[in-house]
Design an enzyme around this catalytic site. Structure first.
Site, PDB file in Angstrom:
ATOM      1  N   CYS A 343       0.834  -1.202   0.000  1.00 19.59           N
ATOM      2  CA  CYS A 343       0.000   0.000   0.000  1.00 19.59           C
ATOM      3  C   CYS A 343       0.875   1.262   0.000  1.00 19.59           C
ATOM      4  O   CYS A 343       1.553   1.540  -0.982  1.00 19.59           O
ATOM      5  CB  CYS A 343      -0.985  -0.023   1.158  1.00 19.59           C
ATOM      6  SG  CYS A 343      -2.378   1.107   0.901  1.00 19.59           S
ATOM      7  N   HIS A 434      -3.717  -5.129   1.033  1.00 19.74           N
ATOM      8  CA  HIS A 434      -3.452  -5.620   2.387  1.00 19.74           C
ATOM      9  C   HIS A 434      -3.984  -7.050   2.503  1.00 19.74           C
ATOM     10  O   HIS A 434      -4.918  -7.437   1.804  1.00 19.74           O
ATOM     11  CB  HIS A 434      -4.157  -4.749   3.429  1.00 19.74           C
ATOM     12  CG  HIS A 434      -3.656  -3.351   3.510  1.00 19.74           C
ATOM     13  ND1 HIS A 434      -2.404  -3.035   3.989  1.00 19.74           N
ATOM     14  CD2 HIS A 434      -4.241  -2.170   3.173  1.00 19.74           C
ATOM     15  CE1 HIS A 434      -2.242  -1.721   3.959  1.00 19.74           C
ATOM     16  NE2 HIS A 434      -3.333  -1.174   3.462  1.00 19.74           N
TER      17      HIS A 434
END
Length: 512
Positions: A343, A434
């Site tokens: 991310c 994630h």
């Protein structure tokens, strides 16, 4: 004990942040769910950058998702209707019912107080109608009396919903009896009337040695201690927030390697780290030693460097440069050392980040390890996702403002429907997803590739590591600790009848 008689709601408050509120609620949830009780967690307001995406595309704190799993439930925005995600020391993103609303400072937040009280009251009332038991978790400590007027999650919630309150304290930090006494003493009499008892967390040694102190605490406060939870070496659940992620410290309890070699992982402990739990899946693997690091020297002997997510990507990138970690990552990558970015960490690995949303800095050069350009957009991407990584089905979730505008590297995987996701260049890997490392087969393939690039020819991935099963076992361990060490009849009575009438008020100069 009749399981059908478990009904009601209570609030678990803490003497401090990280005192054990989240794990106690998770353990209670699991214990009751195992008994067939319909139970749900609730945290009116959470402040954390560790979050997950719900099935309907909302966002809640990671701890409430874990508590939901303990109940056998999918995560829902009902369990955490207000989430504050710190972006700096003075501002936080305000998430209401799973959606980002605005960015607030401490004073701006007061303007939203009335609306947020209504949201919290509606969600708690709805949960109490749908479940036998609702276990509420406080935030920080109710002893922060400077915040009492705007409190939504501690005594403000308890007073509004007439909830009995248990206060938990961490004895491993020292001074727990003073913390428990002082927490009650600084509260207004009307708030004190709801404090029904205490729980001691993380006790080591012979509990009989603590008995005199608990007796004195009861004599001074008129309130019993309902249990002493022992310190459990094998317990390392998902960190609720950054307080649980300590720099220059190991992650988990590494098991011995299957082969002859260890893999050493240096995970960068960013100042505004988010979703640090991605790293914990690596620590579940035998022979993988994971450490959170804040010193560039810690990268010298690392086989894999991990850049996790960040709530303030550009600010944390500048921190990497200031303290020398950016240079250390460059040296590591130049000699062929593997690097993984997730991310915000993935965005940092690119050539440029255009950020007019979070930091307002405009175009900022990245670390240049991937041929990637990212531009931040006002709307946040929130989604549970599935895909395929070189023939392996994978899943995860996305929480980010950054949009990939150009990617000159091969993708790490493909999302369902065929869209390219992530990047791979040599031994540098990146993804916006994630939770990807919780896919067991993918994690093993990645670690095998890391070991090859790092020259760890003796490293062998375990064929049977199951992260989901490990988390379930952790929840069951928590439930066992609760069941064995709490006064369950007293707890059941509190749920059903509320705080006893006539509890003494501890007078202090602060209340006069």
């Amino acid at each position: 004990m009749s399981e059908s008689r478990w009904r009601g709601a209570l609030l678990v408050a803490g003497t401090t942040s990280d005192a054990g509120k989240s794990v106690l609620v998770a353990g209670l949830c699991r214990m009751l769910a195992r008994r067939g009780v319909r139970v749900a967690p609730f945290k009116a307001q959470n402040m954390s950058n560790n979050s997950v995406v719900t099935l309907d595309g909302g966002e809640i704190g990671r701890a409430q998702a874990l508590q939901a799993a303990a109940c056998g439930l999918e995560p829902s925005v009902r369990f955490n209707p207000v989430l504050l995600k710190p972006g700096s020391d003075r501002t936080s993103q305000l998430v209401v019912r799973g959606r980002a609303v605005t960015t607030v400072g401490a004073r701006d937040y007061i303007e939203h107080r009335g609306h947020l009280r209504t949201v919290v009251a509606e969600e708690l009332q709805s949960l109490r109608a749908d479940y036998d038991v609702v276990l509420c978790e406080g935030a920080g400590s109710p002893a922060e009396i400077n915040l009492r007027a705007t409190d939504l999650a501690n005594m403000g919630l308890a007073r509004a919903a007439d909830l009995p309150v248990l206060v938990v304290g961490d004895i491993d930090r020292g001074g727990v009896l003073a913390h428990l006494f002082g927490t009650v003493a600084v509260l207004a009499p009307e708030d004190q009337a709801l404090i029904a008892g205490f729980v001691i967390n993380k006790f080591r040694g012979d509990v009989s040695l603590l008995a005199p102190g608990l007796g004195q605490l009861t004599a001074m406060t008129g309130r019993p201690t309902l249990g002493v939870i022992p310190f459990a070496e094998d317990l390392w659940l998902d960190a609720e927030d950054s307080l649980g992620v300590v720099g220059d410290a190991p992650v988990g309890r590494p098991a011995p390697p299957v082969g002859d070699d260890w893999l050493r992982v240096a995970a960068i402990r960013l100042p505004r780290i988010s979703n640090s739990t991605d790293v914990e899946a690596l620590a579940c693997e035998p022979g993988v030693s994971v450490r959170w690091v804040t010193d560039p020297s810690r990268l010298e002997d690392a086989d894999l460097v991990v850049l996790p997510g960040s709530k303030s990507t550009v600010s944390d990138l500048e921190w990497l440069r200031r303290n020398g970690i950016a240079d250390a990552i460059a040296v590591h990558a130049k000699r062929g050392g593997p690097v993984l970015g997730v991310c915000g960490g993935y965005q940092m690995l690119g050539s440029v980040i255009v950020d007019d949303v979070e930091s307002g800095r405009g175009a900022v050069p990245g670390l240049g390890l991937l041929d990637l350009e990212v531009e931040f957009a006002p709307d946040k991407v929130l989604a549970q996702v599935r895909g395929d990584a070189h023939g392996v089905p994978v899943s995860g979730y996305e929480i980010h403002h950054g949009r990939v505008r150009r990617n000159g590297d091969p993708p790490l995987l493909h999302a369902r429907g065929g869209a390219a996701e992530g990047s791979i260049r040599g031994a540098v890997y990146g993804t916006h997803w994630h939770g990807l490392l919780e896919t067991d087969r993918f994690r093993r393939i990645l670690l095998d590739d890391v070991a090859e690039h790092a020259g760890r020819t003796g490293f062998v991935t375990a064929p049977d590591t199951d992260v989901a099963a490990i988390r379930t076992a952790q929840l069951d361990l928590l439930a066992d600790l609760v069941e064995q060490n709490l006064d369950l009849p007293a707890l059941q009575a509190l749920l059903g009848a509320g705080a006893p009438a006539g509890l003494p008020v501890i007078a202090s100069d602060l209340l006069r």
